[in-house]
Design an enzyme around this catalytic site. Sequence first.
Site, PDB file in Angstrom:
ATOM      1  N   GLU A  79       0.712  -1.195  -0.186  1.00 38.66           N
ATOM      2  CA  GLU A  79       0.006  -0.235   0.163  1.00 38.66           C
ATOM      3  C   GLU A  79       1.062   1.256  -0.056  1.00 38.66           C
ATOM      4  OE1 GLU A  79      -2.738  -3.078   2.573  1.00 38.66           O
ATOM      5  OE2 GLU A  79      -0.626  -2.546   2.152  1.00 38.66           O
ATOM      6  N   SER A 195      21.183 -41.199  -9.961  1.00 34.41           N
ATOM      7  CA  SER A 195      20.524 -39.608 -10.715  1.00 34.41           C
ATOM      8  C   SER A 195      20.227 -38.919 -11.180  1.00 34.41           C
ATOM      9  CB  SER A 195      19.607 -40.058  -8.955  1.00 34.41           C
ATOM     10  OG  SER A 195      20.508 -38.536  -8.796  1.00 34.41           O
ATOM     11  N   TRP A 197      20.268 -37.493 -15.313  1.00 38.44           N
ATOM     12  CA  TRP A 197      18.932 -36.666 -15.403  1.00 38.44           C
ATOM     13  C   TRP A 197      17.980 -37.765 -15.117  1.00 38.44           C
ATOM     14  CZ3 TRP A 197      20.076 -32.844 -11.811  1.00 38.44           C
ATOM     15  CH2 TRP A 197      20.873 -31.866 -11.792  1.00 38.44           C
ATOM     16  N   ARG A 211      11.678 -22.639  -6.800  1.00 36.29           N
ATOM     17  CA  ARG A 211      13.219 -22.329  -5.678  1.00 36.29           C
ATOM     18  C   ARG A 211      12.789 -20.783  -5.493  1.00 36.29           C
ATOM     19  NH1 ARG A 211      18.953 -25.715  -6.732  1.00 36.29           N
ATOM     20  NH2 ARG A 211      17.743 -27.427  -6.860  1.00 36.29           N
ATOM     21  N   ASP A 227      23.976 -36.542  -2.637  1.00 39.60           N
ATOM     22  CA  ASP A 227      24.068 -35.617  -4.093  1.00 39.60           C
ATOM     23  C   ASP A 227      24.951 -34.164  -3.560  1.00 39.60           C
ATOM     24  OD1 ASP A 227      22.394 -37.429  -4.534  1.00 39.60           O
ATOM     25  OD2 ASP A 227      20.599 -35.928  -5.098  1.00 39.60           O
ATOM     26  N   GLU A 319      12.733 -30.565  -1.138  1.00 38.32           N
ATOM     27  CA  GLU A 319      13.348 -31.416  -1.980  1.00 38.32           C
ATOM     28  C   GLU A 319      13.962 -32.936  -2.007  1.00 38.32           C
ATOM     29  OE1 GLU A 319      15.578 -29.481  -5.346  1.00 38.32           O
ATOM     30  OE2 GLU A 319      14.643 -27.461  -4.724  1.00 38.32           O
ATOM     31  N   GLY A 321      15.388 -36.037   1.075  1.00 39.18           N
ATOM     32  CA  GLY A 321      15.428 -37.210   0.194  1.00 39.18           C
ATOM     33  C   GLY A 321      13.855 -37.847   0.586  1.00 39.18           C
TER      34      GLY A 321
END
Length: 387
Positions: A79, A195, A197, A211, A227, A319, A321
Amino acid sequence: MILRNLSQNCARRFPKKTDPMSVVASAGVDARWMRLALVLGRRGAGRVWSNPAVGCVIVNGQHVVGRGWTQPGGRPHAETYALAQAGAAARGATAYVTLEPCAHTAKTPPCATALIEAGVSRVVVALQDPDPRVSGRGLAMLQEADIKVRSGLLEAEARADHLGFLTRITHSRPMVTLKLAMSIDGRIALGNGQSKWITGPQARRAVHAMRASHDAVMIGAGTARADAPSLTVRDMGVDHQPIRVVVSSALDLPQDGPLFVTCPAPPVWLICGAKAPKSMQAAWRDAGAQVMQAKTDQVEVAAALKMLGEAGLTRVFCEGGGQLAASLLGAGLVDRLMVFTAGLALGSDGVPGLGALGLDDLQLATRFKLHNQRRIGDDVLAEWRRP
């Protein structure tokens, strides 16, 4: 036919001197400007915690004279920003705001007071603020100043946009969005751990955008070890980064990975158990991380989220595990599910996307409602929301 029926209903509800069709037209105009305010408010998502990401449009006649959204860090409010842009043109105008204007003095004066002093004649609000410092008081201040007030316009849309703020105020925790990227048979990696991709580049880019719209990105210790993720927003042209949160009861995290090396920019918050080694806590603190210690040896997800809520976070993007995801689902703490499905199968020897839930009755499983489904590259994204 629909418009004629609406006109007839309006004719029964309003005095004869009121043109029912003008009421219908006015309602349509109000919705148009409120939708613009909602779009503007979304610009602040992930950048304004612990404040809500509010949007505001000021219209005088048929012209927009001010537009605003909560600025990074939470100040100035939407505002105030819109009124500064409108200047003298705000007098006699209508202000469209996605959340009830604040009624308390904090770092800045109340937005309700600012609207009154600017001389607006009407305020349209999408959603009432449940914050005890505001709830109903902002609207009352406006009405006491003889400003016309309409509340509840596009309330469902506003509630969805402000879910993180509402959840923090009413449940003392941030909203949780759980992202899963899996094969068609629900696997997130091969049996040997490979993993990268499963999903394609367009899906991975979409994850970066998600994100950016959250206050924090959260993972479990297993994902941090396996990872070595950086958890940053990349290749999106944004000038801010979410908080990086890792839940690790034992704080047994690598000190040669991206999270440790790049700390504290962007910030790293660690949530550990009561018996996490003091030496590990000290090492991370010395690197610039913020360490939060739970009262139990094993961190309970509800307690972890409460700590994040107390720290001011409103929107957390998880994200994984698999075990952290299962814990959140099992505790009923997932508000939105973003499931990416890739067109490949990994077989029963692959790593499942979720850890054990321990269910022995289907009625105990949280059933989400499908909100949206679309193709992203060669993958499919399904957005599910908890009713």
